[in-house]
Write a protein that holds these residues in place. Structure first.
Motif, PDB file in Angstrom:
ATOM      1  N   GLN A 178       0.856  -1.182   0.000  1.00 34.46           N
ATOM      2  CA  GLN A 178       0.000   0.000   0.000  1.00 34.46           C
ATOM      3  C   GLN A 178       0.892   1.231   0.000  1.00 34.46           C
ATOM      4  N   PRO A 179       1.227   1.764  -1.176  1.00 36.96           N
ATOM      5  CA  PRO A 179       2.199   2.865  -1.242  1.00 36.96           C
ATOM      6  C   PRO A 179       1.673   4.211  -0.788  1.00 36.96           C
ATOM      7  N   HIS A 180       0.354   4.326  -0.553  1.00 40.56           N
ATOM      8  CA  HIS A 180      -0.197   5.649  -0.246  1.00 40.56           C
ATOM      9  C   HIS A 180      -0.430   5.872   1.246  1.00 40.56           C
ATOM     10  N   GLY A 181       0.034   4.958   2.085  1.00 37.93           N
ATOM     11  CA  GLY A 181      -0.035   5.188   3.524  1.00 37.93           C
ATOM     12  C   GLY A 181      -1.393   4.903   4.110  1.00 37.93           C
ATOM     13  N   ALA A 182      -2.072   5.943   4.589  1.00 41.27           N
ATOM     14  CA  ALA A 182      -3.350   5.778   5.277  1.00 41.27           C
ATOM     15  C   ALA A 182      -4.402   5.193   4.347  1.00 41.27           C
ATOM     16  N   LEU A 183      -5.278   4.371   4.921  1.00 38.15           N
ATOM     17  CA  LEU A 183      -6.373   3.762   4.168  1.00 38.15           C
ATOM     18  C   LEU A 183      -7.661   4.534   4.430  1.00 38.15           C
ATOM     19  N   SER A 184      -8.494   4.635   3.421  1.00 42.25           N
ATOM     20  CA  SER A 184      -9.785   5.292   3.600  1.00 42.25           C
ATOM     21  C   SER A 184     -10.723   4.360   4.362  1.00 42.25           C
ATOM     22  N   ALA A 185     -11.763   4.927   4.947  1.00 46.44           N
ATOM     23  CA  ALA A 185     -12.745   4.121   5.668  1.00 46.44           C
ATOM     24  C   ALA A 185     -13.398   3.111   4.734  1.00 46.44           C
ATOM     25  N   ALA A 186     -13.666   3.533   3.488  1.00 47.92           N
ATOM     26  CA  ALA A 186     -14.289   2.634   2.516  1.00 47.92           C
ATOM     27  C   ALA A 186     -13.361   1.467   2.175  1.00 47.92           C
ATOM     28  N   SER A 187     -12.075   1.769   2.042  1.00 45.82           N
ATOM     29  CA  SER A 187     -11.103   0.722   1.728  1.00 45.82           C
ATOM     30  C   SER A 187     -10.990  -0.290   2.869  1.00 45.82           C
ATOM     31  N   ILE A 188     -10.995   0.207   4.097  1.00 49.10           N
ATOM     32  CA  ILE A 188     -10.907  -0.684   5.256  1.00 49.10           C
ATOM     33  C   ILE A 188     -12.127  -1.594   5.313  1.00 49.10           C
ATOM     34  N   GLU A 189     -13.311  -1.022   5.107  1.00 49.43           N
ATOM     35  CA  GLU A 189     -14.530  -1.822   5.170  1.00 49.43           C
ATOM     36  C   GLU A 189     -14.587  -2.856   4.051  1.00 49.43           C
ATOM     37  N   ALA A 190     -14.064  -2.497   2.870  1.00 49.48           N
ATOM     38  CA  ALA A 190     -14.059  -3.444   1.756  1.00 49.48           C
ATOM     39  C   ALA A 190     -13.046  -4.558   1.975  1.00 49.48           C
ATOM     40  N   SER A 191     -11.932  -4.227   2.622  1.00 48.22           N
ATOM     41  CA  SER A 191     -10.855  -5.198   2.812  1.00 48.22           C
ATOM     42  C   SER A 191     -11.073  -6.116   4.003  1.00 48.22           C
ATOM     43  N   ARG A 192     -11.772  -5.625   5.032  1.00 50.26           N
ATOM     44  CA  ARG A 192     -11.878  -6.380   6.280  1.00 50.26           C
ATOM     45  C   ARG A 192     -12.409  -7.809   6.092  1.00 50.26           C
ATOM     46  N   PRO A 193     -13.548  -8.011   5.411  1.00 47.58           N
ATOM     47  CA  PRO A 193     -14.035  -9.400   5.286  1.00 47.58           C
ATOM     48  C   PRO A 193     -13.117 -10.282   4.460  1.00 47.58           C
ATOM     49  N   LEU A 194     -12.488  -9.711   3.417  1.00 53.19           N
ATOM     50  CA  LEU A 194     -11.572 -10.499   2.594  1.00 53.19           C
ATOM     51  C   LEU A 194     -10.340 -10.903   3.390  1.00 53.19           C
ATOM     52  N   ASP A 195      -9.759  -9.954   4.117  1.00 53.21           N
ATOM     53  CA  ASP A 195      -8.562 -10.238   4.900  1.00 53.21           C
ATOM     54  C   ASP A 195      -8.861 -11.239   6.016  1.00 53.21           C
ATOM     55  N   ALA A 196      -9.999 -11.053   6.689  1.00 58.12           N
ATOM     56  CA  ALA A 196     -10.364 -11.976   7.775  1.00 58.12           C
ATOM     57  C   ALA A 196     -10.575 -13.384   7.231  1.00 58.12           C
ATOM     58  N   ARG A 197     -11.174 -13.485   6.051  1.00 59.29           N
ATOM     59  CA  ARG A 197     -11.422 -14.794   5.447  1.00 59.29           C
ATOM     60  C   ARG A 197     -10.105 -15.502   5.149  1.00 59.29           C
ATOM     61  N   ILE A 198      -9.147 -14.756   4.602  1.00 59.61           N
ATOM     62  CA  ILE A 198      -7.838 -15.342   4.286  1.00 59.61           C
ATOM     63  C   ILE A 198      -7.146 -15.827   5.550  1.00 59.61           C
ATOM     64  N   LEU A 199      -7.146 -15.008   6.590  1.00 64.88           N
ATOM     65  CA  LEU A 199      -6.439 -15.361   7.824  1.00 64.88           C
ATOM     66  C   LEU A 199      -7.106 -16.520   8.547  1.00 64.88           C
ATOM     67  N   ARG A 200      -8.438 -16.582   8.518  1.00 62.34           N
ATOM     68  CA  ARG A 200      -9.130 -17.706   9.153  1.00 62.34           C
ATOM     69  C   ARG A 200      -8.785 -19.023   8.482  1.00 62.34           C
ATOM     70  N   ARG A 201      -8.454 -18.955   7.203  1.00 65.82           N
ATOM     71  CA  ARG A 201      -8.101 -20.176   6.473  1.00 65.82           C
ATOM     72  C   ARG A 201      -6.640 -20.573   6.666  1.00 65.82           C
ATOM     73  N   GLY A 202      -5.912 -19.824   7.478  1.00 65.63           N
ATOM     74  CA  GLY A 202      -4.519 -20.174   7.753  1.00 65.63           C
ATOM     75  C   GLY A 202      -3.562 -19.784   6.648  1.00 65.63           C
ATOM     76  N   ILE A 203      -3.986 -18.891   5.764  1.00 71.11           N
ATOM     77  CA  ILE A 203      -3.145 -18.451   4.655  1.00 71.11           C
ATOM     78  C   ILE A 203      -2.202 -17.352   5.143  1.00 71.11           C
ATOM     79  N   THR A 204      -0.950 -17.417   4.709  1.00 67.84           N
ATOM     80  CA  THR A 204       0.030 -16.399   5.083  1.00 67.84           C
ATOM     81  C   THR A 204      -0.316 -15.071   4.412  1.00 67.84           C
ATOM     82  N   MET A 205      -0.381 -14.011   5.193  1.00 64.04           N
ATOM     83  CA  MET A 205      -0.643 -12.679   4.645  1.00 64.04           C
ATOM     84  C   MET A 205       0.504 -11.754   5.037  1.00 64.04           C
TER      85      MET A 205
END
Length: 336
Positions: free
Chosen positions: A150-177
């Motif tokens: 993420q080269p632009h530093g801070a994340l927007s609220a919309a970006s965080i909300e869009a990423s949260r379920p995807l990131d949580a899904r990956i981590l719950r599956r034991g995938i390296t992030m």
């Protein structure tokens, strides 16, 4: 199955019997547990191994075995059951080619190849909604590792909300992030909170002082980069060419090696004007007494390279020619 039984959460009855015995005793050794349960010690030890694998026991300082608190035990069993269900549903979906069927339905009448083997080596995807759809699809099929910058530093609220379920899904599956961010991410409260949330779930987050190239890499097989780095909303290039993906992975690894952990970046945030950060104080105190940089780095909890970087910065900031002189000047400044 009786009410309140842990069998509802997937625990075998014989393992539950041992866990409940531990709860009654508060702690115990295999021989003690075997006596209470009226069974051979080897059988108890076998059940204890299963409880340990589920993280439902811990070892006390005196060598006895203690049970996890009931609320924590239930949460861990729920987590294990959810992962089993997710994997089972994912297996069924793969065997029945559910996603492929839906993709074929979506692409019906479009002049694009449906077979993954026929997809172009580099595909242009325009518009944020379409890019997110591609990311959703690639995330679903990821099995081992996800790399992100993420080269632009801070994340927007919309970006965080869009990423949260995807990131949580990956981590719950034991995938390296592994995720690389710029220092501005540490200074932005919502972004830092989100990164710490991901870190607590198992993600590896690092902060780079150097410029970053925007990319996402899935299982080192498929990568996304912006069509135009100056205008990310324009869309992304989906790269499947093995040589190009390998080059991007190599670039990511170089950027990763030039970064510091999120914890180090947070500790290094400057204090009030003219004062040292928390990590600078620890490095300064350590460099005055540690005989070797390796010992000092271990004491502070950073890599040797990062430790030496802090030492060099402190020497320059103090105008010291060596570490002994730095210690004297630091005392004059009231830093130690």
């Amino acid at each position: 199955m009786r009410a309140g039984s842990l069998e509802h959460l997937g625990m075998p009855a014989e393992d539950e019997e041992l866990y409940r015995c531990l709860l009654r005793l508060a702690e115990g050794t295999p021989p003690v547990l075997a006596e209470h349960l009226g069974m051979p010690v080897p059988q108890v030890e076998e059940r204890l191994e299963r409880l340990d694998a589920m993280e439902l026991t811990s070892l006390a300082d005196n060598g006895s075995i203690r049970p996890a608190p009931p609320a924590i035990a239930v949460q861990r069993l729920i987590g294990l059951r959810l992962r089993e269900l997710q994997e089972e549903l994912r297996r069924v979906a793969a065997e029945q080619r559910v996603v492929e069927s839906l993709l074929a339905e979506r692409d019906a009448g479009r002049p694009v190849p449906r077979d993954a083997s026929e997809r172009p080596a580099v595909e242009r995807v325009e518009g944020t909604p379409n890019v997110r759809a591609v990311i959703d699809e690639l995330t679903f099929f990821t099995r081992e590792e996800g790399l992100t910058t993420q080269p632009h530093g801070a994340l927007s609220a919309a970006s965080i909300e869009a990423s949260r379920p995807l990131d949580a899904r990956i981590l719950r599956r034991g995938i390296t992030m592994r995720t690389l961010m710029r220092p501005a991410a540490v200074e932005d409260v919502p972004t830092l909170a989100y990164l710490q949330e991901l870190s607590a779930m198992g993600a590896e987050i690092r902060i780079s002082e150097k410029p970053l190239e925007r990319m996402l890499v899935f299982d080192r097989r498929t990568a996304l980069t912006p069509i135009d780095p100056r205008n990310p909303r324009l869309g992304a290039l989906v790269i499947r060419e093995a040589g190009l993906v390998a080059h991007l992975v190599s670039l990511f690894e170089r950027m990763w090696s030039d970064s510091v952990t999120l914890a180090e970046a947070v500790a290094a945030r400057p204090g009030p004007e003219g004062e040292l950060s928390g990590i600078e104080r620890r490095v300064l105190a350590s460099m005055c007494r540690a005989e070797k940089d390796e010992n000092g780095a271990r004491e502070v909890g950073v890599s040797v390279r990062t430790y030496r970087k802090y030492v060099a910065d402190l020497l320059q900031r103090l105008g010291a020619a060596n570490r002994f002189q730095a210690a004297l000047l630091a005392r004059d400044h009231g830093w130690i």
